[in-house]
Design an enzyme around this catalytic site. Structure first.
Site, mmCIF file in Angstrom:
data_model
loop_
_atom_site.group_PDB
_atom_site.id
_atom_site.type_symbol
_atom_site.label_atom_id
_atom_site.label_comp_id
_atom_site.label_asym_id
_atom_site.label_seq_id
_atom_site.Cartn_x
_atom_site.Cartn_y
_atom_site.Cartn_z
ATOM 1 N N GLY B 260 34.462 30.133 50.323
ATOM 2 C CA GLY B 260 35.369 28.987 50.243
ATOM 3 C C GLY B 260 36.645 29.199 51.044
ATOM 4 N N ARG B 653 44.580 49.893 42.397
ATOM 5 C CA ARG B 653 43.335 50.625 42.267
ATOM 6 C C ARG B 653 42.163 49.802 42.825
ATOM 7 N NH1 ARG B 653 41.942 54.734 38.925
ATOM 8 N NH2 ARG B 653 43.421 54.279 37.266
ATOM 9 N N GLU B 730 42.837 38.610 50.388
ATOM 10 C CA GLU B 730 43.596 37.925 51.434
ATOM 11 C C GLU B 730 44.399 38.830 52.356
ATOM 12 O OE1 GLU B 730 44.745 33.823 49.533
ATOM 13 O OE2 GLU B 730 44.442 35.323 47.996
#
Ligand SMILES: Cc1cc2nc3c(=O)[nH]c(=O)nc-3n(C[C@H](O)[C@H](O)[C@H](O)COP(=O)(O)OP(=O)(O)OC[C@H]3O[C@@H](n4cnc5c(N)ncnc54)[C@H](O)[C@@H]3O)c2cc1C
Lengths: 334, 769
Positions: B260, B653, B730
């Site tokens: 998406g 992490r 991102e």
């Protein structure tokens, strides 16, 4: 897409007869042959091509690549682009053709695409491919949206005030440099046309792209015997590394002997409204010693008549550099 | 794992970067951080994963929208006489005969506020103006093409010059100061070294592989919507309001999503069109967008224009930083691209301003695209930093290291875990940055010229509210469920790993159930927060399910632990045992459930927002990274390719090294698209996104894929919650484009401030051909 009838032809004669009732073999044809379908089906989905009748020619015995009596090579109209590209004789005697084919489209498409279908692939001009816009090639007389619109990919050579659409093929550029001949069978006769005379520049009739008449089918393409001692190269320049049409390309067939260029054919892609044979460049090169300055002069000559549009002036310079590099590559591999 | 490689950093950071934070995370088992293949992989590779448009139902009809062919105006007439008579046509719907569709006023986020077919007004090219419904897809397509619409066109604007016209001060879209400290203007004016340039990024289209689609079923009372959605809960919340039914009468299902990139976060108008048509016709309706519609109707990254002013000392101290930007938005929706996201805290400076304005254009409504705001914003900021380094004759890595800070100077709070410095240092070493020679075109590789560039990256870290459920079942398996979804990021696998970590049940025996709004409410897959958000809820649900099992162990007749205290028991390796003894001494958990005749032990878990279970509110949480890029430049034929990328990321992490790496590599390649290729072009004569197909909207291919080297610092963020994972969908994209343009400058001497870098920009490069 509109509805259409679908007939599988079993003989060339039958295919010709079925197509002969079409009023044109150009844009707007009511009957269309389908080979790989990678151009035609796309354009039908976009409602750019709206044939009423589809004649499937895939079972015709036209898919062979074989030696010609004259010592050249005959490429069957239905020989797949991949098969031609990987054919041993093509790789050995006409590397420019193999390179051009392999630079085009994607492996999947090349497995479907045929020699004749590739000859007849249509322009990628976005306005041609979208029925929301005026296009003289798609609908004669409606005007050209590209001249005042987005024309980065479009032609700088052979354009007219009615059309600046590029012939997008790679194969056809190589075939032009190789001086191939196209064999055609029609309802009345067979003809054989040198590739240079097969394509037409748009002028005021951009919807007429070649000399084909209703019913005519391409049966094969003949390559003349290879000229001993020549090198050939195809160089394609584009924004990304693969799977894109050429911004500029060059096909070179060159023979250097005694320190001089003895045989030279230069054809350009990505910049012309048809696969562009540059006689101008050849004239500069023929008989001279190959060096960078000469190549640059040849490139200048090739693009002398270029008429760039609002977005594609860079292609003039890019095409020049493409020519110089392709010529240099052809000399090196000698 | 790369953990060992960074032992040095981790050791110096044992107490957190500021030496005062106690790590809140217990050391997890080996399943955390493991390089696990996605558990849904086989379903996808065998074609048995069913995406939205793969759903078929008896009696289903197909809907194809008709798009407007003007950018602004009014529909004068719609002639459906031909299309209605075509074979298979069931209905042609439009504003004149559509059923009511409503605005959502009670929560949830929609994309376009205006419901489809609300009236006869057209605001952008491609806006849906009619819907053809027919028995087959081909019939619906043919009917859609035969609908004749005439328009009374109005003036419109799709100009890429965002100064034209300037939004008025005081207007909703007018300039707004988003961040301000000190005296940025005054200090800039008197600064000894100044950078003042404007950078632009074009509209970009998301273009996930899978087209948006809705299959809508109306059963007389309730809607079931099969969607390709990054947020099934939000989709249901919006759609019940849009359709005007009670909340429980909409179920949204999105089991598999062909990605998406943000474009599927919020519902788009086609969802309402399909739902309303299914009710009107009382038949299931399938509506799949074409690639062409993907460019007009389902959002894009808006165009940005950003003026950057940097004032510095000759030694590289940043005296003042101003970012004044604007972005285009649609006529009806105010979408602010948050270009200043990272600007206020990335570098130390006493004087700063970020201001933003909206400029209306006749285009579809923009929507978040991977790294919204920060990615175009960092293109401007990091390009300006590179230009400053050149002006100062400083190494761009050294300049950035000198401006590093462990305090968020905007919020005046320490960072929970900031390791930008380490990212730059490790990256330099991996890349071989010290071998860089300064001069333009000075580095060679055979006949090619090399260019090297660097940029910093940042992305916000956050966590929302979510619920999850974990069942331990009497057959020895477990089930984990949450109303979130896996848009290809690995969420199915990650939630199973958490359950495995808590219970010791192997991942292959854990069933992950996501992608339905009827599950416990889970997070939207956006902002790189889904992992951080869902993990604590899943962990808590697993702990609660274990507690139920342990209670059964102490109360069930025949249990070896009958009469023992729950607090003395533990579950590990899938077995119940005494805490002070080994798992082998106990018995498999399913034996307890069988003894007690219990089908499953079901635990619920809930995540509070960021800081609800840590001291997070007193800290600023962000991810950081450094991107190093090499380009190869062949001036003779004006060919530029990215040949090498080294990316070092500090994202907390790492839960699954393989899916994490996959996210990074995908984002880096997308960054190459942003830097060199992608640009949605609107035809100025009619507003048509003219390159609305994959031949003309060029994205990187496999052949454009450079050598990519990805390193995770893998330092848990103690404030983000259990496990310390911040998410990294991102950040991989952030910083790539400015690192590319920096490398392009290094190779060619051409500074490209307007993306993408094109042959047109480079053909004039003054490097010897
Ligand atoms: C995504 C994509 C990318 C591409 N990229 C490139 C590229 O980079 N370079 C490049 O050169 N090409 C490219 N192509 C074009 C591709 O090469 C052509 O589509 C293909 O060669 C057409 O061959 P076909 O057999 O599929 O033709 P068809 O689609 O079957 O036919 C094309 C036309 O030729 C006519 N025809 C076919 N055979 C005969 C015959 N024997 N006699 C008379 N008429 C005939 C048909 O009636 C039709 O009008 C690309 C295509 C696609 C879809």
């Amino acid at each position: 897409m509109d509805s259409f009838t679908f007939t599988r032809s079993t003989t060339v004669d039958q295919a010709v007869q079925l197509a002969a009732k079409s009023l044109t073999a150009q844009q707007g044809a009511q009957v269309r042959f389908v080979a790989g379908g990678t151009t035609l089906v796309d354009l039908m989905k976009l409602n750019v091509e709206r044939p009423r009748e589809i004649v499937d020619i895939n079972s015709l015995p036209l898919d062979r690549v074989e030696p010609s009596p004259a010592g050249g090579l005959i490429l069957g109209a239905l020989a797949r682009n991949s098969d031609v590209a990987h054919n041993a004789a093509v790789i050995r005697d006409y590397p420019v053709l193999s390179q051009a084919l392999l630079s085009g489209a994607s492996p999947q498409l090349r497995n479907m695409a045929t020699t004749a279908g590739n000859l007849l692939q249509r322009t990628r001009c976005v306005y041609f491919r979208d029925t929301a816009h005026a296009c003289n090639k798609r609908e004669p007389g409606t005007g050209c949206s590209a001249i005042t619109g987005h024309n980065r990919m479009l032609a700088v050579l052979g354009t007219s005030k009615d059309c600046i659409a590029t012939n997008p093929s790679d194969q056809n550029v190589a075939l032009t440099a190789l001086e191939a001949t196209i064999q055609i069978q029609g309802p009345k006769n067979k003809r054989s046309i040198p590739i240079h005379d097969f394509y037409l520049v748009p002028g005021s009739t951009p919807h007429i792209e070649n000399v084909l008449r209703p019913g005519e089918i391409i049966t094969s393409v003949t390559l003349p015997p290879p000229v001993a001692g020549t090198n050939s190269t195809y160089l394609k320049l584009r924004d990304r590394a693969a799977y894109e049409f050429a911004l500029a390309s060059a096909a070179i067939v060159m023979k250097v002997s005694g320190g001089r260029i003895q045989h030279i054919r230069v054809a350009l892609g990505g910049v012309g409204t048809k696969p562009w044979r540059s006689f101008e460049a050849e004239k500069v090169l023929e008989g001279h010693a190959p060096d960078r300055a000469l190549f640059q002069r040849a490139a200048e000559a090739a693009l002398k008549d270029a008429r760039p549009q609002s977005e594609n002036a860079f292609k003039v310079e890019l095409s020049r550099r493409c020519i110089v590099r392709a010529l240099t590559m052809s000399t090196k591999s000698a | 794992m790369l953990f060992s490689e960074y032992l040095e950093f981790i050791q110096s950071d044992k107490l957190g970067p500021n030496g005062q934070i106690k790590a809140s995370t217990a050391e997890p088992t080996a399943v955390i951080g493991a390089s696990l293949s996605r558990i849904d992989g086989p379903l996808k590779t065998t074609g048995s994963a069913r995406y939205a448009s793969d759903h078929n139902f008896p009696g289903m009809v197909y809907a194809v929208p008709v798009g407007a062919t003007v950018a602004s105006g009014k529909i004068r007439s719609i002639d459906t006489s031909t299309s209605e008579k075509m074979p298979g046509v069931v209905a042609i719907l439009h504003h004149g005969n559509f059923d009511p569709v409503f605005r959502n006023a009670s929560g949830g986020r929609n994309s376009e506020q205006r419901p489809p077919f609300e009236d006869e007004v057209v605001y952008y090219w491609g806006q849906y103006v009619a819907l053809a419904v027919a028995e087959t897809f081909a019939q619906a397509q043919a009917a859609a093409a035969a609908v004749k619409i005439s328009y009374a066109p109005d003036a419109f604007n799709v100009s890429t010059n965002l100064s034209d016209p300037m939004p008025a001060i005081g207007a909703s879209e007018g300039p707004r100061v988003l961040s301000h400290r000190g005296d940025p203007e005054g200090v800039f004016t008197s600064a000894p070294v100044k950078i003042d340039y404007t950078y632009t990024t074009p509209a970009e289209t998301h273009n996930p592989m899978e087209m948006h689609a809705t299959v809508a079923i109306w059963d007389g009372k309730k809607y079931t919507l099969y969607e390709s959605s990054q947020g099934v809960m939000n989709h249901a919340t919006v759609m019940y309001q849009v359709l005007g039914v009670p909340r429980e009468n909409v179920e949204v299902i999105s089991r598999f999503i062909g990605s998406g990139f943000g474009g599927k976060l919020f519902p788009w108008p086609h969802s309402a069109l399909a739902a309303v048509a299914s009710r009107r016709l009382n038949r299931p309706v399938k509506l799949t967008l074409s690639r062409k519609m993907m460019f007009a109707n389902v959002g894009h990254r808006p165009r940005t224009q950003q003026r950057m002013r940097l004032g510095a000392t000759p030694e590289g101290k940043l005296l003042s930083l101003c970012q004044d930007y604007r972005n285009h938005t649609s006529i009806n929706d105010d979408i602010r691209e948050n270009c200043g996201e990272a600007t206020p805290f990335l570098y130390s400076t006493a004087n700063l301003q970020v201001s933003s304005a909206l400029v209306r254009r006749n285009v579809g409504t923009p929507t978040p695209m991977r790294g919204p705001g920060a990615v175009p914003g960092l293109f401007a900021l990091e390009s300006a930093m590179d230009e400053l380094a050149i002006k100062l004759n400083m190494d761009p890595v050294a300049l950035r290291l000198g401006l590093d800070t462990l305090t968020d100077e905007e919020k005046n709070k320490p960072f929970s875990s900031r390791h930008l410095k380490e990212c730059l240092q490790v990256g330099s070493e991996k890349f071989g940055w010290s071998k860089r020679t300064l001069g333009v075109g000075s580095m060679r590789k055979g006949d090619l010229i090399l260019g090297w560039g660097v940029a910093a990256a940042s992305w916000s870290a956050g966590r929302g509210v979510a619920e999850a459920s974990v069942s331990l079942r009497a057959d020895g398996s477990a089930r984990v469920s949450s109303g979130t979804q896996d848009p290809g990021t690995g969420t199915y696998t990650v939630v199973a790993q958490i359950v495995s970590d808590k219970t010791g049940i192997p991942v292959r025996k854990i069933q992950s159930v996501l992608g339905s709004s009827s599950l416990p409410p889970g997070p939207t897959s956006g902002g790189s927060t889904a992992t951080a958000t869902v993990i604590p809820a899943v962990a808590e649900a697993a702990v609660n399910a274990i507690k139920i099992t342990l209670t059964a162990a102490t109360t069930t007749k025949g249990s070896p632990f009958l009469g023992k205290q729950v607090k003395d028991l533990a579950m590990s390796s899938g077995r119940i045992h005494l805490k002070n003894q080994s798992p082998e001494s106990g018995i498999p958990f399913e034996e307890i459930l069988k003894l007690g005749n219990i089908a499953s032990a079901d635990g619920q878990g809930k995540t509070g927002g960021y800081g609800s279970d840590t001291d997070g509110k007193n800290f600023s949480s962000h991810s950081f990274g450094a991107q190093f890029v090499e380009v190869e430049w062949d001036p003779g034929i004006c060919r530029l390719r990215v040949s090498r990328v080294v990316s070092v990321v500090d994202a907390g992490r790492i839960i699954n090294a393989k899916t994490a790496r996959n996210q990074m590599a995908g984002a880096i390649v997308m960054g190459i698209g942003m830097g060199l290729l992608e640009q949605t072009t609107y035809d100025s004569r009619n507003g048509h996104p003219i390159n609305d197909n994959f031949a003309d909207y060029v994205v990187p291919t496999s052949a454009d894929h450079p050598e990519i080297d990805i390193h995770f610092l893998d330092i848990p963020d103690p404030m983000i919650g259990e496990y310390g994972a911040r998410g990294l969908g991102e950040i991989g994209l952030a910083g790539i484009a400015p690192a590319i343009t920096a490398a392009v400058y290094h190779a060619t001497g051409v500074r490209v401030r307007n993306l993408p870098v094109r042959i047109e920009d480079l053909i004039t490069a003054n490097v010897a051909v």
